[in-house]
Design a protein around this motif. Sequence first.
Motif, PDB file in Angstrom:
ATOM      1  N   GLU A 135      14.643   0.104  25.307  1.00 42.39           N
ATOM      2  CA  GLU A 135      15.308   1.151  24.529  1.00 42.39           C
ATOM      3  C   GLU A 135      14.414   1.657  23.406  1.00 42.39           C
ATOM      4  N   LYS A 136      13.604   0.757  22.844  1.00 35.95           N
ATOM      5  CA  LYS A 136      12.810   1.127  21.682  1.00 35.95           C
ATOM      6  C   LYS A 136      11.304   1.196  21.947  1.00 35.95           C
ATOM      7  N   ARG A 137      10.886   0.831  23.152  1.00 33.61           N
ATOM      8  CA  ARG A 137       9.452   0.818  23.439  1.00 33.61           C
ATOM      9  C   ARG A 137       9.171   1.412  24.817  1.00 33.61           C
ATOM     10  N   THR A 138       8.053   2.108  24.923  1.00 33.84           N
ATOM     11  CA  THR A 138       7.643   2.650  26.214  1.00 33.84           C
ATOM     12  C   THR A 138       7.006   1.539  27.046  1.00 33.84           C
ATOM     13  N   SER A 139       6.794   1.832  28.314  1.00 34.57           N
ATOM     14  CA  SER A 139       6.116   0.864  29.178  1.00 34.57           C
ATOM     15  C   SER A 139       4.700   0.592  28.696  1.00 34.57           C
ATOM     16  N   VAL A 140       4.068   1.583  28.091  1.00 27.85           N
ATOM     17  CA  VAL A 140       2.715   1.395  27.555  1.00 27.85           C
ATOM     18  C   VAL A 140       2.748   0.458  26.350  1.00 27.85           C
ATOM     19  N   ASP A 141       3.796   0.560  25.546  1.00 23.39           N
ATOM     20  CA  ASP A 141       3.947  -0.359  24.411  1.00 23.39           C
ATOM     21  C   ASP A 141       4.103  -1.802  24.909  1.00 23.39           C
ATOM     22  N   VAL A 142       4.903  -1.972  25.948  1.00 23.49           N
ATOM     23  CA  VAL A 142       5.098  -3.310  26.522  1.00 23.49           C
ATOM     24  C   VAL A 142       3.777  -3.826  27.072  1.00 23.49           C
ATOM     25  N   ALA A 143       3.054  -2.959  27.755  1.00 24.84           N
ATOM     26  CA  ALA A 143       1.755  -3.337  28.304  1.00 24.84           C
ATOM     27  C   ALA A 143       0.778  -3.717  27.210  1.00 24.84           C
ATOM     28  N   LEU A 201      -1.453 -15.298  34.822  1.00 22.07           N
ATOM     29  CA  LEU A 201      -0.057 -15.457  34.423  1.00 22.07           C
ATOM     30  C   LEU A 201       0.867 -15.508  35.635  1.00 22.07           C
ATOM     31  N   SER A 202       1.827 -16.386  35.560  1.00 17.53           N
ATOM     32  CA  SER A 202       2.840 -16.472  36.610  1.00 17.53           C
ATOM     33  C   SER A 202       3.969 -15.489  36.311  1.00 17.53           C
ATOM     34  N   ILE A 203       4.850 -15.316  37.267  1.00 13.82           N
ATOM     35  CA  ILE A 203       6.005 -14.438  37.063  1.00 13.82           C
ATOM     36  C   ILE A 203       6.843 -14.931  35.892  1.00 13.82           C
ATOM     37  N   GLU A 204       7.051 -16.238  35.805  1.00  8.98           N
ATOM     38  CA  GLU A 204       7.859 -16.787  34.713  1.00  8.98           C
ATOM     39  C   GLU A 204       7.209 -16.549  33.362  1.00  8.98           C
ATOM     40  N   GLU A 205       5.893 -16.652  33.283  1.00 11.30           N
ATOM     41  CA  GLU A 205       5.199 -16.418  32.009  1.00 11.30           C
ATOM     42  C   GLU A 205       5.283 -14.946  31.612  1.00 11.30           C
ATOM     43  N   LEU A 206       5.172 -14.057  32.560  1.00  9.45           N
ATOM     44  CA  LEU A 206       5.276 -12.625  32.253  1.00  9.45           C
ATOM     45  C   LEU A 206       6.674 -12.256  31.779  1.00  9.45           C
ATOM     46  N   LYS A 207       7.667 -12.951  32.289  1.00 12.55           N
ATOM     47  CA  LYS A 207       9.051 -12.654  31.901  1.00 12.55           C
ATOM     48  C   LYS A 207       9.359 -13.040  30.457  1.00 12.55           C
ATOM     49  N   ASN A 208       8.445 -13.750  29.808  1.00 12.61           N
ATOM     50  CA  ASN A 208       8.635 -14.072  28.396  1.00 12.61           C
ATOM     51  C   ASN A 208       8.485 -12.833  27.508  1.00 12.61           C
ATOM     52  N   ASN A 264       9.464  -9.164  26.294  1.00 13.71           N
ATOM     53  CA  ASN A 264      10.639  -8.305  26.294  1.00 13.71           C
ATOM     54  C   ASN A 264      10.372  -7.047  27.117  1.00 13.71           C
ATOM     55  N   GLY A 265      11.243  -6.791  28.084  1.00 15.52           N
ATOM     56  CA  GLY A 265      11.075  -5.627  28.941  1.00 15.52           C
ATOM     57  C   GLY A 265      10.521  -5.959  30.308  1.00 15.52           C
ATOM     58  N   ILE A 266      10.141  -7.227  30.507  1.00 16.41           N
ATOM     59  CA  ILE A 266       9.595  -7.651  31.799  1.00 16.41           C
ATOM     60  C   ILE A 266      10.579  -8.601  32.478  1.00 16.41           C
ATOM     61  N   GLY A 267      11.098  -8.164  33.612  1.00 16.55           N
ATOM     62  CA  GLY A 267      11.977  -9.003  34.427  1.00 16.55           C
ATOM     63  C   GLY A 267      11.284  -9.401  35.711  1.00 16.55           C
ATOM     64  N   ASP A 268      12.039  -9.912  36.651  1.00 21.33           N
ATOM     65  CA  ASP A 268      11.469 -10.375  37.915  1.00 21.33           C
ATOM     66  C   ASP A 268      10.699  -9.259  38.628  1.00 21.33           C
ATOM     67  N   ALA A 269      11.319  -8.102  38.739  1.00 20.65           N
ATOM     68  CA  ALA A 269      10.713  -7.006  39.503  1.00 20.65           C
ATOM     69  C   ALA A 269       9.395  -6.542  38.888  1.00 20.65           C
ATOM     70  N   LYS A 270       9.379  -6.342  37.580  1.00 21.72           N
ATOM     71  CA  LYS A 270       8.164  -5.864  36.923  1.00 21.72           C
ATOM     72  C   LYS A 270       7.080  -6.936  36.910  1.00 21.72           C
ATOM     73  N   ALA A 271       7.478  -8.194  36.725  1.00 26.81           N
ATOM     74  CA  ALA A 271       6.507  -9.285  36.770  1.00 26.81           C
ATOM     75  C   ALA A 271       5.873  -9.373  38.152  1.00 26.81           C
TER      76      ALA A 271
END
Length: 237
Positions: free
Chosen positions: A50-58, A75-82, A84-91
């Motif tokens: 809501e407050k950050r773009t995908s580039v900000d998350v990256a 990084l594993s999927i679980e580590e990437l999910k730590n 904010n903004g990264i869930g299973d699909a994006k990881a």
Amino acid sequence: MIAMPKVSKQYLKIKDKNDEDRPREKLITKGQHILTKAELLGLIIGSGTEKRTSVDVAAEILNTYNNNLTFIAKLSIEELKNFNGIGDAKAALIVSAMELANRLQNDSQAKLLLVKTARNAYTLMQPVLTNKLVEEFWVILLNSQSRVIKVHQVSKGGLSKASVDPRLVFKQCFLYNAVGLILVHNHPSGNTTPSPSDVDITKRLSSAAKVLDLKILDHIIFTDEDYFSFADEGLLC
């Protein structure tokens, strides 16, 4: 006293930016090389919060690991999910993109490389085995001119051992008419010293290869920083 209304901070979404500032439009009109790492990774992530773009998350992910893609590739999927903004699909998308980059580099090198030394074999396998967290056992299949026919994964195991079925090793040789092969497996620990089981599998496969009129030219123990060559150390049967 009259209460002043709160002014909410406005966050500019990627879609609200000028065309020339949008990563996707920049890539289409100017080429991928002009994009930053954060913009490229942001395109893979797709959407932000809501407050950050995908580039900000990256950018947050990159900044956490000193802007080094080598670390992010581990990084594993679980580590990437730590993040904010990264869930299973994006990881999963990020992990897939990193793996595709590794395989692309491997494919581009495999058909060109002439493998006559342990260093040649190590260089060939770097895109394949660098940053791996578990042991993997691979074979490099060679023709009579010592040129690579195929690089094939035989097995994938735990943190300290990958099981090897000799039938799977030699099956690939016959499928691709290889006359020689190099065994390669990684040690995630970073220790290049061969274990007793490493020595045993080398002896067993070398003996079987002679019966099948094939030649095992080397067995490389791979780490991110160095390697051990059975051939260079005179340990091949």
